[in-house]
Enzyme design. Structure first.
Site, PDB file in Angstrom:
ATOM      1  N   HIS A   1       0.855  -1.188   0.000  1.00  0.00           N
ATOM      2  CA  HIS A   1       0.000   0.000   0.000  1.00  0.00           C
ATOM      3  C   HIS A   1       0.889   1.235   0.000  1.00  0.00           C
ATOM      4  CE1 HIS A   1       1.179  -0.300   4.205  1.00  0.00           C
ATOM      5  NE2 HIS A   1       0.966   1.017   4.257  1.00  0.00           N
TER       6      HIS A   1
ATOM      7  N   HIS B   1       5.712   7.195  -2.869  1.00  0.00           N
ATOM      8  CA  HIS B   1       6.570   6.041  -3.096  1.00  0.00           C
ATOM      9  C   HIS B   1       5.924   4.839  -2.411  1.00  0.00           C
ATOM     10  CE1 HIS B   1       7.699   7.031   1.003  1.00  0.00           C
ATOM     11  NE2 HIS B   1       8.142   5.790   1.110  1.00  0.00           N
TER      12      HIS B   1
END
Length: 185
Positions: free
Chosen positions: A40, A127
């Site tokens: 995630h 990121h």
């Protein structure tokens, strides 16, 4: 309960990421790699939260979802924080959708600060963390492999985000989506 807000990926993207992690994991033994079901992108870590704060968070997340548009994401490129010379965290970068995720994060942050949750420790950087260095054994070879590797996904929809409960166990965290909020089309 330990809580964060995150964007999750479609199963085909998780499959591609899981293959990448499997490939990289053969290079160094001292890295704790993220399990495929736990992949995630954290928009905001909140830490321990009680039930009344969770209700407040759900309300502001719902309001945020009505202010931000969905977009297309694409992951591309690998790196490490603070650097590949001294890696502590390995990550996959956003090639597309990063600006929109920053907008989502900033809108969410405004609501959190106004609701009294305080400011984030650091600004959101789009990121995907894929591994954390535990013991630097074999890290130089892994860093060299990451430096030379090319990785890119196809485009995928970023059309929702979730409030997530994190339960820490001896075998790693267990993430439970408490609620999911659809972004504007």
């Amino acid at each position: 309960m330990r809580t964060f807000v995150a964007v999750f990926f479609p199963s085909e993207i998780n499959t591609k990421l899981s293959r990448l992690i499997h490939d990289l994991s053969r290079e160094a033994i001292g890295v704790k790699w993220v399990e495929g079901e736990n992949l995630h992108m954290t928009l905001r870590f909140l830490g321990e939260m009680n039930e009344s704060d969770l209700g407040k968070l759900s309300g502001l997340a719902s309001a945020t979802s009505q202010k931000v548009r969905s977009c297309t994401g694409r992951l591309s490129g690998l790196g490490a924080f603070p650097s590949l010379e001294r890696p502590r965290v390995f990550w996959v970068a956003m090639k597309e959708g990063g600006t929109e995720l920053i907008d989502l994060s900033q809108e969410l942050e405004r609501g959190l600060v106004e609701a009294g949750f305080g400011k984030a420790d650091k600004p959101f950087k789009p990121h995907l963390t894929i591994g954390r260095v535990r013991v630097p054994k074999g890290i130089d070879a892994l860093a060299q492999k990451v430096r030379k590797m090319e990785f890119e996904t196809e485009g995928f929809p970023i059309d929702s985000f979730s409030i997530v409960k994190s339960t820490l166990t001896g075998k790693g965290p267990i993430y439970t989506k408490l609620s999911t909020f659809k972004l504007l089309l």
